[in-house]
Design a protein around this motif. Structure first.
Motif, PDB file in Angstrom:
ATOM      1  N   THR A 113     -16.093  73.446 -19.556  1.00 37.63           N
ATOM      2  CA  THR A 113     -16.860  73.193 -20.974  1.00 37.63           C
ATOM      3  C   THR A 113     -15.986  72.006 -21.805  1.00 37.63           C
ATOM      4  O   THR A 113     -16.875  71.263 -22.287  1.00 37.63           O
ATOM      5  CB  THR A 113     -16.693  74.345 -21.756  1.00 37.63           C
ATOM      6  OG1 THR A 113     -15.339  74.900 -22.128  1.00 37.63           O
ATOM      7  CG2 THR A 113     -17.631  75.596 -21.090  1.00 37.63           C
ATOM      8  N   GLU A 114     -14.728  71.944 -21.641  1.00 37.58           N
ATOM      9  CA  GLU A 114     -13.925  70.806 -22.262  1.00 37.58           C
ATOM     10  C   GLU A 114     -14.638  69.450 -21.546  1.00 37.58           C
ATOM     11  O   GLU A 114     -14.869  68.648 -22.384  1.00 37.58           O
ATOM     12  CB  GLU A 114     -12.648  70.907 -21.851  1.00 37.58           C
ATOM     13  CG  GLU A 114     -11.564  71.973 -22.712  1.00 37.58           C
ATOM     14  CD  GLU A 114     -10.438  72.042 -22.304  1.00 37.58           C
ATOM     15  OE1 GLU A 114      -9.718  71.134 -21.801  1.00 37.58           O
ATOM     16  OE2 GLU A 114      -9.860  73.113 -22.408  1.00 37.58           O
ATOM     17  N   HIS A 115     -14.870  69.447 -20.432  1.00 34.95           N
ATOM     18  CA  HIS A 115     -15.513  67.962 -19.788  1.00 34.95           C
ATOM     19  C   HIS A 115     -16.632  68.026 -20.298  1.00 34.95           C
ATOM     20  O   HIS A 115     -17.072  66.921 -20.614  1.00 34.95           O
ATOM     21  CB  HIS A 115     -15.262  68.212 -18.289  1.00 34.95           C
ATOM     22  CG  HIS A 115     -15.964  67.152 -17.574  1.00 34.95           C
ATOM     23  ND1 HIS A 115     -16.964  67.059 -17.158  1.00 34.95           N
ATOM     24  CD2 HIS A 115     -15.211  65.801 -17.436  1.00 34.95           C
ATOM     25  CE1 HIS A 115     -17.472  65.589 -16.707  1.00 34.95           C
ATOM     26  NE2 HIS A 115     -16.232  64.992 -16.715  1.00 34.95           N
ATOM     27  N   ALA A 116     -17.503  69.125 -20.435  1.00 34.71           N
ATOM     28  CA  ALA A 116     -18.873  68.951 -20.675  1.00 34.71           C
ATOM     29  C   ALA A 116     -19.118  68.384 -22.068  1.00 34.71           C
ATOM     30  O   ALA A 116     -19.872  67.553 -22.584  1.00 34.71           O
ATOM     31  CB  ALA A 116     -19.524  70.140 -20.801  1.00 34.71           C
ATOM     32  N   LYS A 117     -18.076  68.755 -23.126  1.00 31.44           N
ATOM     33  CA  LYS A 117     -17.870  68.248 -24.307  1.00 31.44           C
ATOM     34  C   LYS A 117     -17.642  66.588 -24.511  1.00 31.44           C
ATOM     35  O   LYS A 117     -18.316  66.118 -25.405  1.00 31.44           O
ATOM     36  CB  LYS A 117     -17.032  68.976 -25.477  1.00 31.44           C
ATOM     37  CG  LYS A 117     -17.762  70.358 -25.701  1.00 31.44           C
ATOM     38  CD  LYS A 117     -16.487  71.360 -26.350  1.00 31.44           C
ATOM     39  CE  LYS A 117     -16.827  72.656 -26.449  1.00 31.44           C
ATOM     40  NZ  LYS A 117     -15.666  73.464 -27.278  1.00 31.44           N
ATOM     41  N   LYS A 118     -16.924  66.176 -23.717  1.00 30.12           N
ATOM     42  CA  LYS A 118     -16.511  64.997 -23.890  1.00 30.12           C
ATOM     43  C   LYS A 118     -17.562  63.925 -23.274  1.00 30.12           C
ATOM     44  O   LYS A 118     -17.782  62.861 -23.841  1.00 30.12           O
ATOM     45  CB  LYS A 118     -15.270  64.618 -22.663  1.00 30.12           C
ATOM     46  CG  LYS A 118     -14.247  65.197 -23.363  1.00 30.12           C
ATOM     47  CD  LYS A 118     -12.668  64.968 -22.249  1.00 30.12           C
ATOM     48  CE  LYS A 118     -11.564  65.645 -22.814  1.00 30.12           C
ATOM     49  NZ  LYS A 118     -10.443  65.639 -21.683  1.00 30.12           N
ATOM     50  N   VAL A 119     -18.551  64.422 -22.110  1.00 32.55           N
ATOM     51  CA  VAL A 119     -19.497  63.532 -21.357  1.00 32.55           C
ATOM     52  C   VAL A 119     -20.754  63.876 -22.055  1.00 32.55           C
ATOM     53  O   VAL A 119     -21.564  63.337 -21.504  1.00 32.55           O
ATOM     54  CB  VAL A 119     -19.194  63.298 -20.159  1.00 32.55           C
ATOM     55  CG1 VAL A 119     -17.653  62.888 -19.681  1.00 32.55           C
ATOM     56  CG2 VAL A 119     -19.441  64.776 -19.212  1.00 32.55           C
ATOM     57  N   GLY A 120     -21.188  64.895 -22.756  1.00 31.58           N
ATOM     58  CA  GLY A 120     -22.280  65.242 -23.024  1.00 31.58           C
ATOM     59  C   GLY A 120     -22.904  66.021 -22.096  1.00 31.58           C
ATOM     60  O   GLY A 120     -24.158  65.373 -21.476  1.00 31.58           O
ATOM     61  N   ALA A 121     -22.428  66.887 -21.402  1.00 30.82           N
ATOM     62  CA  ALA A 121     -23.081  67.594 -20.111  1.00 30.82           C
ATOM     63  C   ALA A 121     -23.151  68.880 -20.269  1.00 30.82           C
ATOM     64  O   ALA A 121     -22.939  69.441 -21.215  1.00 30.82           O
ATOM     65  CB  ALA A 121     -22.003  67.588 -18.990  1.00 30.82           C
ATOM     66  N   ARG A 122     -24.032  69.606 -19.323  1.00 26.33           N
ATOM     67  CA  ARG A 122     -24.179  71.064 -19.574  1.00 26.33           C
ATOM     68  C   ARG A 122     -23.305  71.816 -18.315  1.00 26.33           C
ATOM     69  O   ARG A 122     -22.870  71.176 -17.162  1.00 26.33           O
ATOM     70  CB  ARG A 122     -25.728  71.452 -19.172  1.00 26.33           C
ATOM     71  CG  ARG A 122     -25.993  71.208 -17.626  1.00 26.33           C
ATOM     72  CD  ARG A 122     -27.729  71.432 -17.677  1.00 26.33           C
ATOM     73  NE  ARG A 122     -27.989  70.477 -16.345  1.00 26.33           N
ATOM     74  CZ  ARG A 122     -28.523  69.386 -16.280  1.00 26.33           C
ATOM     75  NH1 ARG A 122     -28.522  68.748 -17.574  1.00 26.33           N
ATOM     76  NH2 ARG A 122     -29.172  68.775 -15.224  1.00 26.33           N
ATOM     77  N   VAL A 123     -22.789  72.848 -18.433  1.00 28.56           N
ATOM     78  CA  VAL A 123     -22.154  73.652 -17.462  1.00 28.56           C
ATOM     79  C   VAL A 123     -23.011  74.720 -16.925  1.00 28.56           C
ATOM     80  O   VAL A 123     -23.846  75.502 -17.569  1.00 28.56           O
ATOM     81  CB  VAL A 123     -20.964  74.441 -18.216  1.00 28.56           C
ATOM     82  CG1 VAL A 123     -20.078  75.226 -17.273  1.00 28.56           C
ATOM     83  CG2 VAL A 123     -20.049  73.412 -18.911  1.00 28.56           C
ATOM     84  N   GLU A 124     -23.098  74.856 -15.502  1.00 30.79           N
ATOM     85  CA  GLU A 124     -23.853  75.887 -14.706  1.00 30.79           C
ATOM     86  C   GLU A 124     -22.839  76.356 -13.743  1.00 30.79           C
ATOM     87  O   GLU A 124     -21.672  75.756 -13.350  1.00 30.79           O
ATOM     88  CB  GLU A 124     -24.803  75.176 -14.140  1.00 30.79           C
ATOM     89  CG  GLU A 124     -25.839  74.461 -15.049  1.00 30.79           C
ATOM     90  CD  GLU A 124     -26.985  73.647 -14.467  1.00 30.79           C
ATOM     91  OE1 GLU A 124     -28.169  74.024 -14.939  1.00 30.79           O
ATOM     92  OE2 GLU A 124     -26.797  73.186 -13.337  1.00 30.79           O
TER      93      GLU A 124
END
Length: 170
Positions: free
Chosen positions: A23-34
């Motif tokens: 989730t930290e990475h997702a916030k940085k790059v505008g991603a979704r977590v699955e």
């Protein structure tokens, strides 16, 4: 690499740690977590393999800026010999633990979760004597993939040429 069975109390902490990294990475790059699914590792071939790993070496077709965080492994194949995770030409993890002998057939990394960036490779091997194309094991974890593919980078020279060509035609 040490593994602990799901029955241990440390499992919840390990899974939460993996999810927080994703989730930290997702916030940085505008991603979704699955959760890791066949569509992430096989792309269009996902239906033919399902939740099993193809034998040999493969590179999952993930978009740039993707991050895979593996917190554990499921193994229901007694002939599953090993799986290697390689990134950038070096082996990051080489997993040989006999998870198939745990009652729940699932185990969690005892250390930090395995974090891989897009472009990594998975190599699997079996000791079975019959011809097979897969092993019945699966990495457990999360993937953080961009919601949109990154825009292609255009060189300033090509953009200038297009503007000039557009101006001459008018």
């Amino acid at each position: 690499m040490w593994l602990i069975p799901l029955s241990k109390a440390d499992v919840e902490r390990a899974v939460r740690r993996a999810y927080s990294i994703a989730t930290e990475h997702a916030k940085k790059v505008g991603a979704r977590v699955e959760q890791i699914a066949p569509k992430h590792l096989y792309g269009e071939k996902a239906e033919s393999y399902g939740y099993s790993l193809a034998l040999g070496r493969m590179s999952p077709p993930l978009p740039d800026a993707s991050l895979v965080v593996i917190w554990g492994f499921y193994n229901a194949d007694e002939y599953f010999d090993y799986v290697r995770f390689a990134e950038g030409g070096r082996v990051v993890e080489w997993f040989v633990e006999p998870v198939a002998y745990y009652p729940e057939k699932t185990a969690v990394w005892a250390d930090e979760p395995l974090v891989l960036h897009s472009g990594f490779a998975i190599e699997t091997h079996t000791t079975a004597s019959e011809q097979r194309d897969r092993v019945y094991g699966w990495p457990l974890g999360f993937i953080s993939s961009p919601k949109q593919a990154p825009a292609p980078v255009r060189s300033p020279r090509k953009m200038r040429q297009r503007r000039q060509e557009g101006g001459e035609q008018q």
